[in-house]
Design an enzyme around this catalytic site. Structure first.
Site, PDB file in Angstrom:
ATOM      1  N   SER A 104     -43.187  17.081  13.773  1.00 19.20           N
ATOM      2  CA  SER A 104     -42.100  16.107  13.585  1.00 19.20           C
ATOM      3  C   SER A 104     -40.733  16.602  14.025  1.00 19.20           C
ATOM      4  O   SER A 104     -39.768  15.834  13.952  1.00 19.20           O
ATOM      5  CB  SER A 104     -42.048  15.670  12.124  1.00 19.20           C
ATOM      6  OG  SER A 104     -43.118  14.799  11.816  1.00 19.20           O
ATOM      7  N   LYS A 107     -38.996  14.426  16.391  1.00 19.98           N
ATOM      8  CA  LYS A 107     -38.163  13.306  15.954  1.00 19.98           C
ATOM      9  C   LYS A 107     -36.683  13.543  16.260  1.00 19.98           C
ATOM     10  O   LYS A 107     -35.905  12.586  16.281  1.00 19.98           O
ATOM     11  CB  LYS A 107     -38.371  13.038  14.464  1.00 19.98           C
ATOM     12  CG  LYS A 107     -39.746  12.454  14.114  1.00 19.98           C
ATOM     13  CD  LYS A 107     -39.854  12.176  12.620  1.00 19.98           C
ATOM     14  CE  LYS A 107     -41.125  11.411  12.250  1.00 19.98           C
ATOM     15  NZ  LYS A 107     -42.337  12.255  12.255  1.00 19.98           N
ATOM     16  N   SER A 162     -39.494  12.011   7.074  1.00 20.51           N
ATOM     17  CA  SER A 162     -40.229  12.173   8.325  1.00 20.51           C
ATOM     18  C   SER A 162     -41.207  11.018   8.523  1.00 20.51           C
ATOM     19  O   SER A 162     -42.334  11.195   8.994  1.00 20.51           O
ATOM     20  CB  SER A 162     -40.981  13.514   8.349  1.00 20.51           C
ATOM     21  OG  SER A 162     -41.203  13.945   9.660  1.00 20.51           O
TER      22      SER A 162
END
Length: 423
Positions: A104, A107, A162
């Site tokens: 993640s 991101k 997340s």
């Protein structure tokens, strides 16, 4: 510190003061090889040299000067980097360009690409198609079909929890996952993050999806130029909209609290809140292991640290190793010779040319792009700090690129000073 520097550093401190109170409660480059479905057990001998030749070499790269502390002996991350967020100097690195699954932390690139497109107050009603295609076991913030959320709600879901569901809703607003992935890959190229290949916008494991500690640090540095990015990544906890229910004949929207999963920001049983921490993003998947990029400020110096996939599998190990690298970086700053640099975006390099700096940069990677930097607006400034990138009236413009390149600095606004009374 000059008056303009102090003024510039003050901006994030003002916007994030409430968050602090809550917490108390031109590079040498070559075409990168195509990503493999699974990473090898050892770093390749031939890696990208963006940011300097030493960064392309396997193993630990550091050049200790007089009085510099030695690196921590118990760092097990397969790849890591310690860099000055403002000057761009890389103080030390280990397999910095090793292309690994990012989880993640991808991101950060998603936010840097998409965040400027929608005002934070814009509302969106979630359709079933918005949530289609998420991977099994995805991390979720708890978005519901048929409910309406503001863009700010969605970004808090991305950064704090997340939430892959929040990523998919924002991607749907942006024209779909395919469009978003294409734009993320284009933006990565613009930032000269040539180790990165995006397959999913949320960082979920996918064949060929890779990045590197070097690239993730570029994403963080670029994203931190945005006021909203800084706010979201440094928020400790927030209220998130829940279900709408009928109570006594009235529709009532419930809410619940969400807390940031960045343990250096929130603390945990075996990890204290790190002094001066102000973000950025963590990740954890089966293929990637634990990954993390953090930014912290101490005594006027801002450092970025990225660590990917520690071999040691203890609880919160990626945060423990990141904290040790931060500690080393703050002690070593000014006592080590840089082994490379965080490069400027391609369009900035094209606009002003490169000036040499520490010798690790010279020329843009690949063909320079003529388009302005998609992820950052700019405010032209004179003096030794060069050009800083900052949000200004919601319009993204690039100013004084030549001054930026001459000074070789990318100053950050002031970062939240958390728990400054802690030792």
């Amino acid at each position: 510190m000059s008056a303009p520097q102090k003024t510039f550093r003050r901006s994030l401190l003002v916007t994030s003061a409430v968050l602090s109170s809550i917490a108390l409660t031109a590079p040498v480059a070559f075409a990168a090889p195509k990503p493999s479905p699974t990473p090898t057990a050892t770093p390749p001998a031939d890696m990208s040299s963006v940011g300097g030749a030493r960064l392309g070499q396997p193993g630990t790269q550091v050049d200790l000067g007089s009085g510099a502390p030695v690196l921590p002996k118990d760092i097990t991350a397969r790849s890591w980097i310690v860099a000055d967020a403002e000057s761009g100097e890389v103080l030390a690195a280990h397999n910095a360009h090793w292309r690994l699954p990012p989880a993640s932390t991808m991101k950060m690139l998603f936010a840097d690409t998409v965040l400027p497109k929608f005002p934070r107050t814009q509302e969106h009603e979630v359709a079933p198609s918005d949530l289609a295609g998420m991977g099994a076991g995805s991390s979720m913030v708890g978005i519901k079909e048929g409910e309406t959320y503001t863009v700010r709600d969605l970004w808090l879901g991305v950064f704090l929890r997340s939430g892959n569901d929040a990523v998919h809703v924002l991607s749907a607003m942006n024209g779909g996952v395919e469009t978003t992935v294409k734009e993320m890959n284009e933006h990565a190229e613009e930032l000269q993050a040539l180790d990165t290949h995006v397959v999913t916008p949320d960082g979920y494991d996918a064949p060929g999806q890779v990045s590197s500690a070097y690239d993730l640090t570029l994403f963080a540095r670029s994203g931190l130029q945005k006021k909203d990015f800084r706010e979201y990544c440094s928020t400790v906890r927030a209220s998130f909209p829940g279900d709408t229910k009928e109570k006594k004949g009235k529709s009532v929207r419930e809410s619940f609290e969400i807390q940031n999963t960045n343990r250096l920001l929130t603390g945990d049983s075996d990890v204290p809140v790190y002094q001066g921490i102000a973000g950025v993003k963590n990740g954890n998947t089966t293929n990637a292991g634990a990954t993390f990029t953090g930014v912290a400020e101490r005594n006027g110096r801002v450092l970025l640290v990225t660590a990917m996939n520690p071999e040691k599998r203890e609880h919160n190990e990626v945060y423990k190793e990141t904290a040790k690298l931060f500690d080393w970086g703050f002690q070593a700053a000014g006592k080590v010779r840089p082994v490379g640099e965080l490069v400027a975006p391609k369009s900035a390099a094209q606009s002003g040319g490169q000036s040499g700096g520490n010798g690790s940069a010279g020329g843009a990677a690949g063909k320079a792009s003529g388009s302005p930097v998609a992820s950052a607006s700019a405010a032209g400034r004179s003096g030794g700090m060069g050009v800083a990138f900052a949000i200004s009236g919601g319009v993204l413009v690039l100013l004084a690129a030549a001054a930026f390149l001459v000074n070789r600095r990318w100053p950050l606004p002031d970062l939240v000073r958390r728990r400054s009374s802690r030792p």
